[in-house]
Design a protein around this motif. Structure first.
Motif, PDB file in Angstrom:
ATOM      1  N   GLU A  83       0.827  -1.208   0.000  1.00 37.01           N
ATOM      2  CA  GLU A  83       0.000   0.000   0.000  1.00 37.01           C
ATOM      3  C   GLU A  83       0.860   1.255   0.000  1.00 37.01           C
ATOM      4  OE1 GLU A  83      -3.512   0.836  -0.035  1.00 37.01           O
ATOM      5  OE2 GLU A  83      -3.405  -1.152  -0.895  1.00 37.01           O
ATOM      6  N   ALA A  84       1.915   1.257   0.792  1.00 33.27           N
ATOM      7  CA  ALA A  84       2.795   2.433   0.873  1.00 33.27           C
ATOM      8  C   ALA A  84       3.417   2.736  -0.484  1.00 33.27           C
ATOM      9  CB  ALA A  84       3.875   2.216   1.928  1.00 33.27           C
ATOM     10  N   LYS A  85       3.854   1.698  -1.192  1.00 34.97           N
ATOM     11  CA  LYS A  85       4.480   1.909  -2.502  1.00 34.97           C
ATOM     12  C   LYS A  85       3.458   2.398  -3.539  1.00 34.97           C
ATOM     13  CE  LYS A  85       8.610  -0.943  -2.258  1.00 34.97           C
ATOM     14  NZ  LYS A  85       8.611  -1.307  -0.858  1.00 34.97           N
ATOM     15  N   ILE A  86       2.279   1.779  -3.550  1.00 37.35           N
ATOM     16  CA  ILE A  86       1.231   2.166  -4.497  1.00 37.35           C
ATOM     17  C   ILE A  86       0.834   3.623  -4.275  1.00 37.35           C
ATOM     18  CG2 ILE A  86      -1.205   1.814  -5.133  1.00 37.35           C
ATOM     19  CD1 ILE A  86      -0.722  -1.226  -4.460  1.00 37.35           C
ATOM     20  N   LYS A  87       0.584   3.983  -3.026  1.00 33.71           N
ATOM     21  CA  LYS A  87       0.143   5.333  -2.700  1.00 33.71           C
ATOM     22  C   LYS A  87       1.247   6.355  -2.977  1.00 33.71           C
ATOM     23  CE  LYS A  87      -3.300   3.776   0.625  1.00 33.71           C
ATOM     24  NZ  LYS A  87      -4.395   3.906  -0.288  1.00 33.71           N
ATOM     25  N   THR A  88       2.504   5.985  -2.720  1.00 34.79           N
ATOM     26  CA  THR A  88       3.620   6.890  -3.006  1.00 34.79           C
ATOM     27  C   THR A  88       3.721   7.144  -4.502  1.00 34.79           C
ATOM     28  OG1 THR A  88       4.799   6.146  -1.033  1.00 34.79           O
ATOM     29  CG2 THR A  88       6.100   7.262  -2.717  1.00 34.79           C
ATOM     30  N   ASP A  89       3.585   6.095  -5.308  1.00 35.72           N
ATOM     31  CA  ASP A  89       3.632   6.264  -6.767  1.00 35.72           C
ATOM     32  C   ASP A  89       2.547   7.231  -7.235  1.00 35.72           C
ATOM     33  OD1 ASP A  89       5.789   4.577  -7.090  1.00 35.72           O
ATOM     34  OD2 ASP A  89       4.578   2.818  -7.590  1.00 35.72           O
TER      35      ASP A  89
END
Length: 99
Positions: A83-89
């Motif tokens: 989730e952190a990576k998806i939201k950061t992207d």
């Protein structure tokens, strides 16, 4: 109390952060919901400052989101990372559109 006027960018960041977490949010206790919401708004504010700066720090955004998601009791570590990576992207894409 005065209502806080949020920038369009801030609202978009909050929208990205909350995306796909409705069921999870609804399953939290009243106290956890308050804590999660407050921490989410704080996180969105910090991220907005980062993306308005000259150099966007990807890692710092990921860390802020992870820290926020850990306020969910018993959160799965794999889910947290993903989730952190998806939201950061998505936030980086938003930042690039605004520049």
């Amino acid at each position: 109390a005065q209502p806080i006027v949020k920038s369009t960018t801030r609202r978009q960041i909050e929208s990205i952060l909350s995306e796909g977490l409705d069921d999870l949010y609804l399953s939290l206790s009243k106290e956890d919901k308050i804590k999660f919401k407050r921490k989410g708004e704080e996180t969105a504010s910090k991220i907005e400052k980062i993306i308005k700066s000259v150099k966007i720090n990807f890692k710092k955004i990921v860390d802020l989101i992870k820290k926020w998601l850990t306020t969910i009791p018993g959160v799965n570590r794999f889910f947290l990372e993903q989730e952190a990576k998806i939201k950061t992207d998505e936030i980086i894409n938003l930042a690039e559109k605004e520049k």
